[in-house]
Design a protein around this motif. Structure first.
Motif, PDB file in Angstrom:
ATOM      1  N   LEU A 156       0.825  -1.199   0.000  1.00 49.92           N
ATOM      2  CA  LEU A 156       0.000   0.000   0.000  1.00 49.92           C
ATOM      3  C   LEU A 156       0.864   1.255   0.000  1.00 49.92           C
ATOM      4  O   LEU A 156       0.587   2.229  -0.687  1.00 49.92           O
ATOM      5  CB  LEU A 156      -0.871  -0.024   1.269  1.00 49.92           C
ATOM      6  CG  LEU A 156      -1.560   1.261   1.673  1.00 49.92           C
ATOM      7  CD1 LEU A 156      -2.647   1.607   0.690  1.00 49.92           C
ATOM      8  CD2 LEU A 156      -2.143   1.142   3.083  1.00 49.92           C
ATOM      9  N   LYS A 239     -10.715   4.035   5.504  1.00 46.46           N
ATOM     10  CA  LYS A 239     -10.817   5.306   4.778  1.00 46.46           C
ATOM     11  C   LYS A 239     -10.466   6.472   5.700  1.00 46.46           C
ATOM     12  O   LYS A 239      -9.732   7.384   5.316  1.00 46.46           O
ATOM     13  CB  LYS A 239     -12.268   5.443   4.302  1.00 46.46           C
ATOM     14  CG  LYS A 239     -12.456   6.200   3.034  1.00 46.46           C
ATOM     15  CD  LYS A 239     -13.819   5.884   2.438  1.00 46.46           C
ATOM     16  CE  LYS A 239     -14.698   7.105   2.372  1.00 46.46           C
ATOM     17  NZ  LYS A 239     -16.025   6.795   1.778  1.00 46.46           N
ATOM     18  N   ARG A 242      -6.741   6.539   6.166  1.00 51.15           N
ATOM     19  CA  ARG A 242      -6.055   7.043   4.965  1.00 51.15           C
ATOM     20  C   ARG A 242      -6.106   8.557   4.913  1.00 51.15           C
ATOM     21  O   ARG A 242      -5.134   9.214   4.557  1.00 51.15           O
ATOM     22  CB  ARG A 242      -6.689   6.478   3.690  1.00 51.15           C
ATOM     23  CG  ARG A 242      -6.340   5.049   3.396  1.00 51.15           C
ATOM     24  CD  ARG A 242      -4.927   4.860   2.919  1.00 51.15           C
ATOM     25  NE  ARG A 242      -4.684   5.441   1.608  1.00 51.15           N
ATOM     26  CZ  ARG A 242      -3.474   5.654   1.096  1.00 51.15           C
ATOM     27  NH1 ARG A 242      -2.400   5.317   1.781  1.00 51.15           N
ATOM     28  NH2 ARG A 242      -3.330   6.190  -0.092  1.00 51.15           N
ATOM     29  N   SER A 350      -7.702  -9.957  -5.652  1.00 52.46           N
ATOM     30  CA  SER A 350      -7.766  -8.559  -5.230  1.00 52.46           C
ATOM     31  C   SER A 350      -9.027  -7.932  -5.798  1.00 52.46           C
ATOM     32  O   SER A 350      -9.485  -8.310  -6.883  1.00 52.46           O
ATOM     33  CB  SER A 350      -6.529  -7.781  -5.699  1.00 52.46           C
ATOM     34  OG  SER A 350      -6.425  -7.804  -7.101  1.00 52.46           O
ATOM     35  N   PRO A 352     -11.008  -3.803  -5.820  1.00 60.28           N
ATOM     36  CA  PRO A 352     -10.837  -2.418  -5.370  1.00 60.28           C
ATOM     37  C   PRO A 352     -11.312  -2.331  -3.916  1.00 60.28           C
ATOM     38  O   PRO A 352     -12.390  -2.846  -3.598  1.00 60.28           O
ATOM     39  CB  PRO A 352     -11.754  -1.633  -6.306  1.00 60.28           C
ATOM     40  CG  PRO A 352     -11.904  -2.492  -7.521  1.00 60.28           C
ATOM     41  CD  PRO A 352     -11.841  -3.899  -7.028  1.00 60.28           C
ATOM     42  N   PRO A 353     -10.511  -1.738  -3.022  1.00 59.04           N
ATOM     43  CA  PRO A 353     -10.827  -1.800  -1.599  1.00 59.04           C
ATOM     44  C   PRO A 353     -12.275  -1.412  -1.271  1.00 59.04           C
ATOM     45  O   PRO A 353     -12.891  -2.031  -0.400  1.00 59.04           O
ATOM     46  CB  PRO A 353      -9.836  -0.794  -0.993  1.00 59.04           C
ATOM     47  CG  PRO A 353      -8.676  -0.817  -1.923  1.00 59.04           C
ATOM     48  CD  PRO A 353      -9.239  -1.058  -3.290  1.00 59.04           C
ATOM     49  N   GLY A 354     -12.832  -0.447  -1.998  1.00 60.10           N
ATOM     50  CA  GLY A 354     -14.208  -0.039  -1.713  1.00 60.10           C
ATOM     51  C   GLY A 354     -15.233  -1.139  -1.948  1.00 60.10           C
ATOM     52  O   GLY A 354     -16.364  -1.053  -1.481  1.00 60.10           O
ATOM     53  N   ARG A 355     -14.860  -2.181  -2.675  1.00 56.00           N
ATOM     54  CA  ARG A 355     -15.805  -3.250  -2.985  1.00 56.00           C
ATOM     55  C   ARG A 355     -15.527  -4.524  -2.192  1.00 56.00           C
ATOM     56  O   ARG A 355     -16.077  -5.583  -2.487  1.00 56.00           O
ATOM     57  CB  ARG A 355     -15.784  -3.509  -4.496  1.00 56.00           C
ATOM     58  CG  ARG A 355     -15.938  -2.181  -5.269  1.00 56.00           C
ATOM     59  CD  ARG A 355     -16.327  -2.382  -6.689  1.00 56.00           C
ATOM     60  NE  ARG A 355     -17.722  -2.807  -6.804  1.00 56.00           N
ATOM     61  CZ  ARG A 355     -18.364  -2.930  -7.968  1.00 56.00           C
ATOM     62  NH1 ARG A 355     -17.732  -2.646  -9.093  1.00 56.00           N
ATOM     63  NH2 ARG A 355     -19.614  -3.328  -8.004  1.00 56.00           N
ATOM     64  N   HIS A 381      -4.828  -7.642   2.954  1.00 55.65           N
ATOM     65  CA  HIS A 381      -4.287  -6.292   2.964  1.00 55.65           C
ATOM     66  C   HIS A 381      -5.413  -5.321   2.628  1.00 55.65           C
ATOM     67  O   HIS A 381      -5.811  -5.192   1.468  1.00 55.65           O
ATOM     68  CB  HIS A 381      -3.152  -6.212   1.955  1.00 55.65           C
ATOM     69  CG  HIS A 381      -2.230  -7.415   2.003  1.00 55.65           C
ATOM     70  ND1 HIS A 381      -1.384  -7.652   3.050  1.00 55.65           N
ATOM     71  CD2 HIS A 381      -2.071  -8.458   1.150  1.00 55.65           C
ATOM     72  CE1 HIS A 381      -0.717  -8.794   2.837  1.00 55.65           C
ATOM     73  NE2 HIS A 381      -1.123  -9.291   1.681  1.00 55.65           N
ATOM     74  N   ASP A 384      -4.926  -2.360  -0.187  1.00 52.10           N
ATOM     75  CA  ASP A 384      -4.900  -2.623  -1.630  1.00 52.10           C
ATOM     76  C   ASP A 384      -5.947  -3.648  -2.058  1.00 52.10           C
ATOM     77  O   ASP A 384      -5.968  -4.047  -3.215  1.00 52.10           O
ATOM     78  CB  ASP A 384      -3.501  -3.025  -2.092  1.00 52.10           C
ATOM     79  CG  ASP A 384      -2.949  -4.225  -1.328  1.00 52.10           C
ATOM     80  OD1 ASP A 384      -3.726  -5.126  -0.989  1.00 52.10           O
ATOM     81  OD2 ASP A 384      -1.739  -4.252  -1.057  1.00 52.10           O
ATOM     82  N   ASN A 386      -6.249  -6.708  -1.463  1.00 50.33           N
ATOM     83  CA  ASN A 386      -5.736  -8.061  -1.721  1.00 50.33           C
ATOM     84  C   ASN A 386      -6.206  -9.001  -0.606  1.00 50.33           C
ATOM     85  O   ASN A 386      -5.830  -8.860   0.540  1.00 50.33           O
ATOM     86  CB  ASN A 386      -4.208  -8.001  -1.779  1.00 50.33           C
ATOM     87  CG  ASN A 386      -3.544  -9.354  -1.965  1.00 50.33           C
ATOM     88  OD1 ASN A 386      -2.354  -9.474  -1.719  1.00 50.33           O
ATOM     89  ND2 ASN A 386      -4.274 -10.382  -2.388  1.00 50.33           N
ATOM     90  N   GLY A 419     -13.898  -5.574 -10.793  1.00 46.29           N
ATOM     91  CA  GLY A 419     -12.768  -4.722 -11.178  1.00 46.29           C
ATOM     92  C   GLY A 419     -11.437  -5.196 -10.620  1.00 46.29           C
ATOM     93  O   GLY A 419     -10.437  -4.477 -10.669  1.00 46.29           O
ATOM     94  N   GLY A 420     -11.406  -6.418 -10.092  1.00 46.27           N
ATOM     95  CA  GLY A 420     -10.187  -6.918  -9.474  1.00 46.27           C
ATOM     96  C   GLY A 420      -9.516  -8.004 -10.277  1.00 46.27           C
ATOM     97  O   GLY A 420      -9.705  -8.105 -11.495  1.00 46.27           O
TER      98      GLY A 420
END
Lengths: 469, 469
Positions: A156, A239, A242, A350, A352-355, A381, A384, A386, A419-420
């Motif tokens: 990350l 979030k 971050r 993996s 996208p983290p939002g999903r 993780h 990212d 993952n 999207g992963g």
């Protein structure tokens, strides 16, 4: 057969008795550490220099014998194993030179056989770090980490292996040597070959040396373990972190109560530091170069907000390195706990983290449909996306029957649809080539095949990994 | 000829009068902005969708007519120009859609024709940044930035374009579309195609869309301009800053007094904020996500140490955004100042930062030997060693005679011998292909040629860029 006997003689002469192993001596190299892949080799070549690697590769090329480069042999997908008997395994484990770090340029030159932990240790005295960390760091070698484009716990912040390579030296499939050992980030002198060889899993050449990017050692560190009620709260708190502490986050690792349970039951010496258990856990680590940064204050402020909003149930902040190590072990022993539980299926995806919440919910439902009662253990993780979405059979059952590829395909397809990727950090190796053919477009596979054909027209360099033979 | 007339008709029908320009209408696209490269095209295709791009590429492929993709046309090496008359220029400038940023996953999908500054602006309201910044951001397009693997002022912290790409969509040389629009950092599902297409300067396909990595917007910023006595002090102070403020440094830009002098003389509206001039200047910018970070205190502490050690002569810290902009303009107008001074030779090299002093000293001496009295203007990015080593003729002379390629070769060879690159961030384009052939190994050039041949066997995709035709 005569050709192969001739090759074995030639390599034995070239490398001597320590450098060329065959028969029983080769046994330790011919199966992967999980004992799932590997065929008996003609022998194991253990060169000590780039020139020797080049000579081995050229000899195999001339004899038309396939060759598989091997690092620490801790990969999970069989990339460092032979797909058919009779090839040569090329172990880099005797190429272990570590150069002097360049403090001003923040880089270091190393040979491919250097074990990751040995590099970490060598840098201790210099105020620099190589920021790649993963469970297998005590055995994984730099060459293998490059071949598989390793990710790990700090990707990350610092990126994956491909982001940490400045220069590379590679022995090409015909034995020529490409010297791309530049020591600069900015090198736009044509195609980004250093990025192409990284992640090619030894199918385009043998990485022999690398110039790696280093970072100043942090002087300041804060680590916490938090309990979290659900995946949405994991994401919401991630979030928040971050936004508040973007620069400092070097790890945001999540795991679930089933995973913790297995680790605590099976792995010795673990201890759980909080009073109550919870559905989810988040391990947060922050580091900073400046002692002037109030890291604990920043972490505690975010924690207080998380507790107030209900995203966080409870938490403990490590006050010294021993406590820090205790918290990290709970995360790092997740794979070992599940391994000791019995048969398992590993999925390294993996999204996208939002999903991530969608993914974990939908993947759990679909796995339950494929095999009612199957126990899911997602960990990984957060930053990212993952996720190691690993499965243990239903209580009272010892296996998955014939369902392995159905699980892999459905979980991988779900990750892709969000999207992963169905293959996040472990690579394709031999185990996911069919999955790649099923899940990826013909355009993508034909691009890869064209590149392989262009660089290794004889298909002698690790054939069967990444692409079908 | 009949074939080409037929192709022009076909593209005119496909794209309509706004989408297909020829004759005088095409003039604005056929020469680069410095008016050094470019041949008259058959016409300029300006598609508005991936499907239209694919149709244009397929039509050119079928007709055997070469095609050059073009973005904002602010490259410096002629990569977006035709090398021979009669090809098609494919401008992406009408593909300008910007998706909605994904706040949780910190990414965004954009079309290739989006201008970098427009992306920056679109993100303002979302608390996110796309951290690539360079002088041409008001015209450079995402597709061109990907094609050239742009670097810029913040590469030290955030990486180059290749580090900021999660997914790509590319129209391949035969008109097929590769959809690699994944939105994750970790995607080890075979060769790193996204990294290969980035920096390929349009010779392997046409980038049509990308998923880009975003970062949380900093809430906290500190900027200073310092005067420095010599290059060794620049390096020593840079090292000090990296150790003290590693995470926060988003820019360390250096320039020299000759460069400042040209900028102040030729560019309107610049002002120099310190009392005394000095041999060297360093612009430092730090940003942080957390308002709890005492950024100014960290910067001022480093400055105080630098003043005490003599590495720094004097400095000014910006107290508001207007002052910040004033300081940045002094750096950003370096190229414009030298352009207005008259004829110049540009060299875009990189060396490991620790060797910058050696490089600047040796390069200055060798340039003086090639052309006594030549005036050197080194400026660039201290953190990654990327130096724009640009030359102005001796006082009273208006040109360099026939010495351009001798300068380029000797400066490039010196950078290479110090572990750096003769082509740091501008790419090879058409202007540095011979230089690459002269300075790089046959192995490296043959690897590139093999990849090109594999993906574009007809050599129709931007022929003559990166590799000789």
């Amino acid at each position: 057969m005569i050709m192969m006997k001739h090759l074995a003689q030639k390599l034995a002469e070239l490398l001597g008795p320590i450098g060329w192993l065959s028969g029983a001596d080769a046994a330790g190299y011919s199966r992967d550490w999980l004992n799932r892949y590997g065929e008996p080799p003609l022998g194991v070549a253990r060169p000590t220099s780039t020139a020797e690697v080049a000579a081995v590769v050229a000899a195999c090329h001339d004899a038309g014998v396939p060759l598989t480069p091997q690092g620490g042999n801790t990969g999970l997908c069989g990339a460092a194993m032979l797909g058919k008997p009779g090839g040569v395994i090329l172990s880099l484990s005797r190429m272990t030179k570590i150069g002097r770090p360049d403090r001003a340029a923040e880089n270091i030159e190393v040979e491919a056989g250097v074990v990751l932990a040995a590099l970490h240790e060598a840098l201790n005295a210099h105020g620099l770090i190589f920021p790649l960390h993963l469970g297998a760091e005590g055995s994984a070698q730099i060459g293998g980490l490059i071949g598989t484009n390793a990710g790990g716990n700090h990707a990350l912040r610092y990126g994956m292996m491909q982001d940490l390579i400045l220069g590379l030296e590679v022995v090409l499939p015909d034995g020529r040597v490409w010297n791309g050992l530049r020591a600069v980030q900015k090198d736009n002198s044509g195609y980004q070959l250093r990025r192409l060889f990284c992640g090619a899993e030894g199918t385009l050449g043998v990485v022999t040396r690398a110039v790696l990017k280093l970072y100043p050692a942090p002087r300041n560190r804060a680590t916490a373990l938090l309990t979290i009620p659900d995946v949405s709260s994991l994401l919401a708190f991630g979030k928040r972190l971050r936004a508040d502490a973007c620069e400092f986050i070097s790890g945001m690792e999540f795991f679930c109560d089933f995973g913790l349970d297995m680790a605590l039951r099976h792995v010795h010496g673990l201890s759980y530091p909080l009073q109550e258990r919870a559905p989810w856990y988040l391990l947060v680590e922050m580091t900073a170069g400046s002692a002037l940064v109030p890291l604990e204050q920043i972490l505690e402020a975010a924690l207080a907000d998380g507790l107030e909003s209900g995203e966080v149930l409870d938490g403990v902040v490590a006050v010294n390195d021993t406590q820090r190590a205790t918290l990290w072990r709970l995360r790092e022993e997740q794979p070992e706990g599940q391994r000791l539980e019995g048969t398992q299926l590993k999925h390294d995806v993996s999204v996208p983290p939002g999903r991530l919440a969608e993914f974990i919910e939908q993947a759990s439902v679909l796995c339950g449909r494929v095999l009612p009662g199957v126990r899911v253990n997602p960990f990984g993780h957060l930053g990212d996306g993952n996720t190691h979405f690993n499965l243990t059979p239903p209580l009272g059952q010892s296996g998955f029957g014939e369902l392995a590829s159905e699980f892999a395909q459905r979980i991988g397809a779900l990750a892709g649809s969000l999207g992963g990727s169905f293959a996040a950090e472990h690579g394709l190796g031999r185990s996911k080539v069919s999955l790649a053919d099923a899940l990826r477009s013909p355009e993508e596979r034909s691009l890869m095949a064209a590149i392989k054909q262009a660089i290794d027209p004889g298909n002698l360099m690790n054939p069967g990994a990444v692409l079908h033979q």
